[in-house]
Write a protein that holds these residues in place. Sequence first.
Motif, PDB file in Angstrom:
ATOM      1  N   ARG A   1      -8.268  -0.626   0.004  1.00  0.00           N
ATOM      2  CA  ARG A   1      -8.872   0.431  -0.810  1.00  0.00           C
ATOM      3  C   ARG A   1      -9.876  -0.123  -1.837  1.00  0.00           C
ATOM      4  NH1 ARG A   1      -4.177   4.436  -2.776  1.00  0.00           N
ATOM      5  NH2 ARG A   1      -6.053   5.654  -3.319  1.00  0.00           N
TER       6      ARG A   1
ATOM      7  N   LEU B   1      -2.137 -10.899  -6.919  1.00  0.00           N
ATOM      8  CA  LEU B   1      -2.136  -9.470  -7.265  1.00  0.00           C
ATOM      9  C   LEU B   1      -2.373  -9.290  -8.767  1.00  0.00           C
ATOM     10  CD1 LEU B   1      -1.686  -6.765  -5.804  1.00  0.00           C
ATOM     11  CD2 LEU B   1       0.750  -7.002  -6.282  1.00  0.00           C
TER      12      LEU B   1
ATOM     13  N   GLN C   1      -9.473  -1.844  -4.542  1.00  0.00           N
ATOM     14  CA  GLN C   1      -9.099  -1.549  -5.924  1.00  0.00           C
ATOM     15  C   GLN C   1      -8.921  -2.845  -6.692  1.00  0.00           C
ATOM     16  OE1 GLN C   1      -5.561   0.785  -5.060  1.00  0.00           O
ATOM     17  NE2 GLN C   1      -6.570   2.604  -5.855  1.00  0.00           N
ATOM     18  N   ARG C   2      -9.455  -2.909  -7.887  1.00  0.00           N
ATOM     19  CA  ARG C   2      -9.260  -4.032  -8.770  1.00  0.00           C
ATOM     20  C   ARG C   2      -9.632  -3.620 -10.186  1.00  0.00           C
ATOM     21  NH1 ARG C   2     -11.316  -8.548  -6.618  1.00  0.00           N
ATOM     22  NH2 ARG C   2     -11.092  -9.612  -8.598  1.00  0.00           N
TER      23      ARG C   2
ATOM     24  N   ARG D   1      -5.867  -9.720  -9.840  1.00  0.00           N
ATOM     25  CA  ARG D   1      -6.722  -8.609  -9.425  1.00  0.00           C
ATOM     26  C   ARG D   1      -6.688  -7.475 -10.459  1.00  0.00           C
ATOM     27  NH1 ARG D   1      -8.759  -7.990  -4.268  1.00  0.00           N
ATOM     28  NH2 ARG D   1      -9.475  -5.889  -3.760  1.00  0.00           N
TER      29      ARG D   1
ATOM     30  N   ALA E   1      -4.358  -2.732  -1.802  1.00  0.00           N
ATOM     31  CA  ALA E   1      -5.413  -2.860  -2.817  1.00  0.00           C
ATOM     32  C   ALA E   1      -6.697  -3.413  -2.210  1.00  0.00           C
ATOM     33  CB  ALA E   1      -4.933  -3.759  -3.951  1.00  0.00           C
ATOM     34  N   LYS E   2      -6.560  -4.370  -1.280  1.00  0.00           N
ATOM     35  CA  LYS E   2      -7.744  -4.933  -0.629  1.00  0.00           C
ATOM     36  C   LYS E   2      -8.408  -3.901   0.266  1.00  0.00           C
ATOM     37  CE  LYS E   2      -6.883  -9.914  -0.621  1.00  0.00           C
ATOM     38  NZ  LYS E   2      -8.222 -10.267  -1.142  1.00  0.00           N
TER      39      LYS E   2
ATOM     40  N   ARG F   1      -1.622   2.870  -9.385  1.00  0.00           N
ATOM     41  CA  ARG F   1      -3.015   3.030  -8.950  1.00  0.00           C
ATOM     42  C   ARG F   1      -3.157   2.725  -7.464  1.00  0.00           C
ATOM     43  NH1 ARG F   1      -7.102  -0.437 -12.332  1.00  0.00           N
ATOM     44  NH2 ARG F   1      -8.433   0.389 -10.674  1.00  0.00           N
ATOM     45  N   ILE F   2      -2.329   1.798  -6.966  1.00  0.00           N
ATOM     46  CA  ILE F   2      -2.524   1.321  -5.588  1.00  0.00           C
ATOM     47  C   ILE F   2      -1.886   2.254  -4.561  1.00  0.00           C
ATOM     48  CG2 ILE F   2      -2.022  -0.577  -3.996  1.00  0.00           C
ATOM     49  CD1 ILE F   2      -2.113  -2.472  -6.387  1.00  0.00           C
TER      50      ILE F   2
ATOM     51  N   LEU G   1       1.400  -4.209  -1.648  1.00  0.00           N
ATOM     52  CA  LEU G   1       0.465  -3.805  -2.713  1.00  0.00           C
ATOM     53  C   LEU G   1      -0.873  -4.525  -2.581  1.00  0.00           C
ATOM     54  CD1 LEU G   1       2.779  -3.692  -5.877  1.00  0.00           C
ATOM     55  CD2 LEU G   1       1.940  -1.773  -4.528  1.00  0.00           C
TER      56      LEU G   1
ATOM     57  N   TYR H   1      -0.081  -1.165 -12.409  1.00  0.00           N
ATOM     58  CA  TYR H   1      -1.124  -1.092 -11.372  1.00  0.00           C
ATOM     59  C   TYR H   1      -0.591  -0.644 -10.015  1.00  0.00           C
ATOM     60  CZ  TYR H   1       0.157  -6.069 -10.334  1.00  0.00           C
ATOM     61  OH  TYR H   1       0.803  -7.228 -10.035  1.00  0.00           O
ATOM     62  N   SER H   2       0.728  -0.708  -9.801  1.00  0.00           N
ATOM     63  CA  SER H   2       1.267  -0.204  -8.527  1.00  0.00           C
ATOM     64  C   SER H   2       1.025   1.289  -8.386  1.00  0.00           C
ATOM     65  CB  SER H   2       2.760  -0.520  -8.426  1.00  0.00           C
ATOM     66  OG  SER H   2       3.481   0.119  -9.460  1.00  0.00           O
TER      67      SER H   2
END
Length: 371
Positions: free
Chosen positions: A361, A63, A363-364, A66, A358-359, A78-79, A354, A75-76
């Motif tokens: 959506r 995580l 998101q990275r 990423r 993230a995967k 954003r996720i 998370l 970043y949580s």
Amino acid sequence: MIKHSFHTVTGIEAAAILISTIIGVGVLALPRFAVEGANTGAPLVTILGILMAFIGLWLITRLGMRFPSQSIIEYSERIIGKWLARCGSVLIVLFFAVLTSLGAREFGEVVVTAVLPRTPVNVTTIVMLLLAAICTRTNMTTFAYAHLFYLPFLLGPALFILAFTTKNANFLNVQPLIGNEPSMMGMVMGALTVCALFQGSFIMTFVIPAMRSPSRAMTSSFWALIISGGMYLVTVVATLAVFGSEEIKLLLWPTLELAKTTMMPGEVLERLDAVFLALWVTAVFTTLYSTYSLTVRAIKDLFHLRDHSMLAFFILPFVFLIAMLPPNIVQLYRVIEIAGRVGMVLTVVYPLILLVVAKIRKQRDDIHANA
């Protein structure tokens, strides 16, 4: 959003941070935790706990790689969205504040029992917390240097003492390898307790944004877990081989008793418990340094503050009060076992959620992903 402007931590320093954070106060009671799970199958329980810890560390490292320029607090949001993430972040702050408190209290109890019987436990506890608070005011570069500096003093003497225990060992005590009349529930609970001793590795979520090459984070995590897990496994096997499972159940701190029974060849030192306690104090300090820093840095990121140094002393009274809540050492260890198992939700399940979201959506953070 606050960006981390300095990336100074190398892969070796990241591994050193993880090793010296994982090996800490819990090593004294580790053989008892494992034996209570499956008696002579304690090494098997320890291996299962290490494998569980590896899954948790793999998740938070994956995580972090990423989103290599942010901590998990940042970043949580954003996720999974601002408010859900903030609930998770508050729980992370509370859990690691409690983990720091319990570690400091356990340190205080050991010192009062083994070294300073006339000193109040609240004095030994506050001294260690104050030391952690002072050091937490430093930046991540100094944090990494400190862990790297103390690591040889932590691993060298420990391996030295464990090597001399073999002359007292009877490896029939380790059989049968799966334990006498093992139960699946007992082994799982024992493995969860052992796995909880690795929860300090969550500090990796704050180390990765400071790394020169975040792409090397997984290599650092792998070697750190191999070394610290190997040290834990050898400790359990050596203690079990010397005392046997039934005697270990009667010992509060089996690893300390192991050091007392160990003598250097030529009778240079009759007992090695004084040497062991010296290195154990170092191990406790580095662990509390990490968990205290994690708590403070998580608060800083949660409230989007520019600096964390002022928070180090602000939370000290609260952490100390939590440490003094358990009325005695029996209650303390019950709280430690419960908190460790409950904390698995935050240190393993939460990062898993998370990572999956993230995967899904896609998101990275690609800013440093290929650095």
